[in-house]
Design an enzyme around this catalytic site. Structure first.
Site, PDB file in Angstrom:
ATOM      1  N   ILE A   1      48.084 106.104  88.949  1.00 23.25           N
ATOM      2  CA  ILE A   1      48.177 104.789  88.508  1.00 23.25           C
ATOM      3  C   ILE A   1      49.005 103.876  89.102  1.00 23.25           C
ATOM      4  CG2 ILE A   1      49.141 105.872  85.903  1.00 23.25           C
ATOM      5  CD1 ILE A   1      51.391 104.628  86.390  1.00 23.25           C
ATOM      6  N   ASP A   2      49.125 104.105  90.157  1.00 19.15           N
ATOM      7  CA  ASP A   2      50.167 103.651  91.053  1.00 19.15           C
ATOM      8  C   ASP A   2      49.046 102.413  92.220  1.00 19.15           C
ATOM      9  OD1 ASP A   2      51.426 104.588  90.551  1.00 19.15           O
ATOM     10  OD2 ASP A   2      52.104 105.352  92.401  1.00 19.15           O
TER      11      ASP A   2
ATOM     12  N   GLY B   1      54.248 102.353  90.498  1.00 18.99           N
ATOM     13  CA  GLY B   1      54.148 101.800  91.565  1.00 18.99           C
ATOM     14  C   GLY B   1      54.260 102.834  92.848  1.00 18.99           C
TER      15      GLY B   1
ATOM     16  N   GLY C   1      51.545  86.116  82.890  1.00 19.01           N
ATOM     17  CA  GLY C   1      51.871  84.837  83.710  1.00 19.01           C
ATOM     18  C   GLY C   1      53.412  84.737  83.935  1.00 19.01           C
TER      19      GLY C   1
ATOM     20  N   GLU D   1      56.728  84.196  86.370  1.00 17.62           N
ATOM     21  CA  GLU D   1      57.288  82.947  86.825  1.00 17.62           C
ATOM     22  C   GLU D   1      57.339  83.618  88.934  1.00 17.62           C
ATOM     23  OE1 GLU D   1      58.017  83.266  84.558  1.00 17.62           O
ATOM     24  OE2 GLU D   1      57.024  80.840  83.561  1.00 17.62           O
TER      25      GLU D   1
END
Ligand code: F6P
Length: 326
Positions: free
Chosen positions: A129-130, A173, A188, A190
């Site tokens: 998955i990393d 990760g 989305g 910041e």
């Protein structure tokens, strides 16, 4: 002529949604070649103990939609010992196995290369998955893990908006920021914190404050677990500097939730194509290679070129994430 009559397949390291599709494809494609297939239980740990079972078309039936791996997996630090690896080779030879398929990530492919260098033919399948494995643009499990992270982020944003809060969300990760960057872009965020481009906490505070002053109802920082300031460290830094951001702050670490669950269509197809690619590689007499995706096509890369190589993130995407954060 490849001379193969029997192969074995194992899944190793952290499980990844889509591994079962790869096991199924390896098994059925090998059976179609007239080969026998053994499934090794619990990765290298099971291999060293000789835990192998015959796989048939039926034993791999109805598994593709299941997360995890029906073969089981394990971390096996003992495999770094040459003596232990010779025991694995002995077990493979005793079971009259002619080649091994290793479905896994970086550590697993390091073991695969070592076995191949010891004279036992191995083909790797890129699965983690990393997405930190060189030799494949994308690996089995990444798409599912990313979608799970995104679902969590979407949920956190609704509650964050209701309370005008900022959230730190930590994703997995290891030392690779891929999942964090992609989750940040698609969610989305910041700000995105990744090990490849470290960001000091003062800068995180500055960006969250800017979001607050722009009148945003919520702000989101996606943090890679491998970043120097992971969620726990940032959280404790903010406890001492809470006045800096305006928002009330909450922290969520997604952890193993990202690795569980039903594989997406993408991961089922990737696992299927990689599994078939592994058998095709063996059919063509290849060994010591990793099956992965390059420019959208199934390809093989020498394991020697993959192991120990750090995969870089796309700097343009990182730049894009900081442009979109306004
Ligand atoms: O390599 C996959 C991964 O999920 C990493 O993202 C994470 O750091 C690690 O495995 C966790 O390992 P374990 O499941 O052994 O705790």
């Amino acid at each position: 002529m490849n001379g193969i009559k029997r192969i074995a397949v194992l899944t190793s390291g952290g499980d990844a949604p889509g591994m079962n599709a790869a096991v199924r494809a390896v098994t059925r494609c090998a059976l179609a070649q007239g080969w026998d297939v053994l499934g090794v239980l619990r990765g290298y740990a099971g291999l060293v103990e000789g835990h192998m079972e015959p796989l048939s078309g039926r034993t791999v039936s109805n598994i593709m939609q299941r997360g995890g791996t029906i073969l089981g997996s394990a971390r096996c630090p003992e495999f770094e010992s040459e003596e232990v690896r010779w025991e694995a080779v002995r077990q493979l030879r005793q079971n009259r196995v002619d080649a091994l398929v290793v479905i896994g990530g970086n550590g697993s492919q390091t073991g695969a290369l070592a076995l191949d260098n010891m004279g036992f033919p191995v083909v790797g399948v890129a699965s983690t998955i990393d997405n930190d494995l060189a030799g494949s643009e994308v690996t089995i499990g990444v798409d599912t893990a990313l979608n799970i992270a995104l679902e969590a982020i979407d949920r956190l944003k609704t509650t964050a908006s209701s309370h005008q809060r900022a959230f730190l969300v930590e994703v997995m990760g290891r030392k690779c920021g891929y999942l964090a960057l992609m989750a940040g872009l698609a969610g989305g965020a910041e700000i995105v914190l990744i090990p490849e481009r470290e960001t000091p906490p003062e800068e995180v505070a500055r960006q969250l404050r800017a979001a607050y002053e722009h009148g945003k109802r919520h702000a989101l920082a996606v943090v890679a677990e491998g970043a120097q300031y992971n969620a726990a460290k940032l959280d404790s830094w903010f406890q001492a500097h809470s006045e800096r951001i305006g928002f009330d702050l909450r922290t969520t670490t997604l952890g193993h939730v990202q690795r569980g669950g039903t594989p997406t269509a993408f991961d089922r197809l990737l696992g299927t194509r990689f599994g078939a690619g592994a058998v095709e590689a063996l059919t063509n007499g290849k060994r010591g290679v990793l099956v992965g995706l390059k420019e959208g096509k199934i390809s093989t890369t020498s394991l020697a070129e993959v192991v120990g190589v750090r995969k870089s993130i796309d700097p343009e995407l990182f730049q894009l994430a900081s442009v979109l954060d306004q």
